[in-house]
Design a protein around this motif. Structure first.
Motif, PDB file in Angstrom:
ATOM      1  N   LEU A 243       0.805  -1.229   0.000  1.00  0.00           N
ATOM      2  CA  LEU A 243       0.000   0.000   0.000  1.00  0.00           C
ATOM      3  C   LEU A 243       0.841   1.283   0.000  1.00  0.00           C
ATOM      4  CD1 LEU A 243      -2.656  -1.209   2.624  1.00  0.00           C
ATOM      5  CD2 LEU A 243      -2.914  -1.133   0.145  1.00  0.00           C
ATOM      6  N   HIS A 244       2.177   1.149  -0.104  1.00  0.00           N
ATOM      7  CA  HIS A 244       3.015   2.339   0.091  1.00  0.00           C
ATOM      8  C   HIS A 244       2.732   3.439  -0.931  1.00  0.00           C
ATOM      9  CE1 HIS A 244       5.490   0.627  -3.130  1.00  0.00           C
ATOM     10  NE2 HIS A 244       6.083   1.796  -3.227  1.00  0.00           N
ATOM     11  N   ASP A 245       2.353   3.055  -2.130  1.00  0.00           N
ATOM     12  CA  ASP A 245       2.103   4.054  -3.181  1.00  0.00           C
ATOM     13  C   ASP A 245       0.616   4.279  -3.433  1.00  0.00           C
ATOM     14  OD1 ASP A 245       4.560   5.067  -3.938  1.00  0.00           O
ATOM     15  OD2 ASP A 245       4.952   3.493  -5.417  1.00  0.00           O
ATOM     16  N   LEU A 246      -0.217   3.897  -2.472  1.00  0.00           N
ATOM     17  CA  LEU A 246      -1.673   4.021  -2.678  1.00  0.00           C
ATOM     18  C   LEU A 246      -2.064   5.444  -3.077  1.00  0.00           C
ATOM     19  CD1 LEU A 246      -4.319   2.345  -2.453  1.00  0.00           C
ATOM     20  CD2 LEU A 246      -4.610   3.338  -0.176  1.00  0.00           C
ATOM     21  N   GLY A 247      -1.349   6.424  -2.522  1.00  0.00           N
ATOM     22  CA  GLY A 247      -1.658   7.827  -2.812  1.00  0.00           C
ATOM     23  C   GLY A 247      -1.544   8.173  -4.293  1.00  0.00           C
ATOM     24  N   MET A 290       0.346   1.473  10.595  1.00  0.00           N
ATOM     25  CA  MET A 290       1.722   1.269  10.151  1.00  0.00           C
ATOM     26  C   MET A 290       1.838   1.526   8.648  1.00  0.00           C
ATOM     27  SD  MET A 290       4.335  -1.813  10.788  1.00  0.00           S
ATOM     28  CE  MET A 290       5.000  -2.474   9.295  1.00  0.00           C
ATOM     29  N   ALA A 291       0.859   1.050   7.892  1.00  0.00           N
ATOM     30  CA  ALA A 291       0.897   1.285   6.443  1.00  0.00           C
ATOM     31  C   ALA A 291       0.818   2.782   6.153  1.00  0.00           C
ATOM     32  CB  ALA A 291      -0.244   0.529   5.762  1.00  0.00           C
ATOM     33  N   ALA A 292       0.046   3.519   6.961  1.00  0.00           N
ATOM     34  CA  ALA A 292      -0.087   4.962   6.743  1.00  0.00           C
ATOM     35  C   ALA A 292       1.257   5.657   6.992  1.00  0.00           C
ATOM     36  CB  ALA A 292      -1.157   5.534   7.667  1.00  0.00           C
ATOM     37  N   VAL A 293       1.943   5.291   8.060  1.00  0.00           N
ATOM     38  CA  VAL A 293       3.242   5.903   8.361  1.00  0.00           C
ATOM     39  C   VAL A 293       4.232   5.587   7.235  1.00  0.00           C
ATOM     40  CG1 VAL A 293       5.211   5.826   9.939  1.00  0.00           C
ATOM     41  CG2 VAL A 293       2.892   5.907  10.857  1.00  0.00           C
ATOM     42  N   VAL A 294       4.231   4.335   6.811  1.00  0.00           N
ATOM     43  CA  VAL A 294       5.155   3.935   5.737  1.00  0.00           C
ATOM     44  C   VAL A 294       4.834   4.693   4.446  1.00  0.00           C
ATOM     45  CG1 VAL A 294       5.841   2.013   4.247  1.00  0.00           C
ATOM     46  CG2 VAL A 294       5.716   1.687   6.734  1.00  0.00           C
ATOM     47  N   ALA A 295       3.538   4.825   4.141  1.00  0.00           N
ATOM     48  CA  ALA A 295       3.157   5.566   2.930  1.00  0.00           C
ATOM     49  C   ALA A 295       3.688   6.998   3.029  1.00  0.00           C
ATOM     50  CB  ALA A 295       1.640   5.564   2.774  1.00  0.00           C
TER      51      ALA A 295
END
Ligand SMILES: [Fe+2]
Ligand SMILES: [Fe+2]
Length: 383
Positions: A243-247, A290-295
């Motif tokens: 999900l890191h590049d979901l944005g 955690m996924a949000a912080v990583v993103a």
């Protein structure tokens, strides 16, 4: 699904019974008949059915059978090289008997001499190891085709593309699908006796984000395992990598897939994807912290470079630093409209050279060591 469980339970009972008695013993005959009839019921209207046995899990088609999690036979079958059994069509009683004989030999329950010679190619059933490539692995009999797993990764890629579409259209992140993709990738990594890294090669430029997300997920899980971080953390890294590049769903596709270098204005738009991704992940009904912080942090360099700008770049999370290294490696390994893909060794050397500048030095060193050790085990597949 309950039919599948009944068949597998009957099959294991039959194989155990075969180990205790001769074929003609009434108990053995009864067990064989009940397994065959369970199979017959299961095949019902759809005779094609396939089972996969991997590290304590059983899959029917590509669905996990939760009731059989930790089932001892799945390990036993997998260790004997029977990671998959595929029924292409109905089998008659003789063909079923032969299959049982073959399985018993592979499992070491009986010796090959006591089994009738297989009539190669006549039974609509096959078994063997799961492999990620098209090349059949040697499993003792070349007439047995080996089932491939690449379709499963193809399904995962479609699931990721669909996930991105949902979020782009303003919908919620399908979290269960994201978990399912991470699970499939993890299974694919452990599908062979030796661990492999199933990295995907890009076929079309517009598939970049889906392919890249899956590769970063695989690399982050592999690095997490290499660093002995424990299975829960490894799974979280897989999700964060995916999900890191979901944005990027918020970035116009003309910019994202632009066949050429970006202008400064376009680059600014692209640089909004970490914050956009973090926002999307935090707005989920069950926020993926955690996924949000990583993103948010995956483009921040340890020397303060990158984006978004943090007053103290050394304060980024460990998980973000892991995903950062994996992200850059996969980006370099991928052909882009404006440059060719780098060879693996060149990308590894880049990461080595930028340790302590762009990347956390200890994580970069581990990544480099892992990739050098595993490079020969990386399998790329086009799906
Ligand atoms: Fe990114
Ligand atoms: Fe990325």
């Amino acid at each position: 699904m309950s039919g599948a469980r009944e068949f597998l339970t009957a099959l294991s009972r039959t194989l155990s019974t075969m180990g205790l008695y001769g074929d003609d013993h009434p108990a053995a005959r009864r067990a064989v008949e009940s397994a065959w009839s369970a199979l017959h019921d299961l095949q019902g209207d759809t005779p094609g059915v396939q089972f996969t046995f991997l590290s304590g899990e059983v899959l029917v088609g590509d669905e996990v059978l939760p009731e059989l999690e930790g089932w001892e036979w799945s390990d036993q079958l997998a260790q004997a090289g029977i990671e998959r059994i595929e029924f292409l069509d109905r089998v008659d009683a003789d063909q079923f008997d032969r299959l049982l004989g073959d399985l018993a030999v592979r499992l070491g329950i009986r010796s090959a001499a006591s089994t009738d010679l297989r009539q190669a190619g006549t039974a609509p059933v096959r078994f063997g190891r799961v492999t990620l490539s098209d090349a059949p692995a040697g499993i003792g009999d070349s007439s047995l085709a080996v089932a491939g797993l690449s379709y499963a990764l193809g399904d995962s890629r479609e699931a990721v593309a669909w996930m991105h579409e949902e979020v782009r259209a303003g919908g919620k992140l399908p979290a269960a699908e994201a978990d399912g993709v991470v699970r499939s990738l993890s299974l694919a990594m452990h599908a062979e006796q030796a661990m492999v890294m199933p990295l995907l090669q890009l076929k079309e430029y517009d598939q970049y984000t889906t392919t890249h997300s899956m590769n970063v997920s695989v690399l982050a899980m592999a690095l997490g395992e290499y660093l002995e971080l424990g299975s829960a953390m490894v799974r979280s890294l897989g999700l964060a990598g995916l999900l890191h590049d979901l944005g990027k769903v918020c970035i116009p596709e003309e910019i994202l897939n632009k066949p050429g270098r970006l202008t400064d204005a376009e680059r600014k738009v692209v640089q909004q994807h970490p914050a956009a991704g973090a926002r999307l992940l935090l707005s989920n009904s069950d926020p993926l912290d955690m996924a949000a912080v990583v993103a948010y942090e995956h483009h921040i360099m340890i020397d303060g470079g990158g984006y978004p700008h943090l007053p103290d770049a050394r304060g980024t999370q460990y998980a973000s630093r892991i995903v950062h290294v994996c992200d850059v490696y996969d980006a370099l390994r991928t052909r882009r409209p404006y440059r060719e893909a780098w060879e693996s060794e060149r990308a590894i050397a880049y990461i080595e050279g930028r340790a302590g500048v762009e990347f956390d030095p200890a994580i970069a060193r581990s990544f480099v060591a892992m990739m050098r050790e595993w490079d020969r085990r990386v399998q790329t597949s086009m799906i």
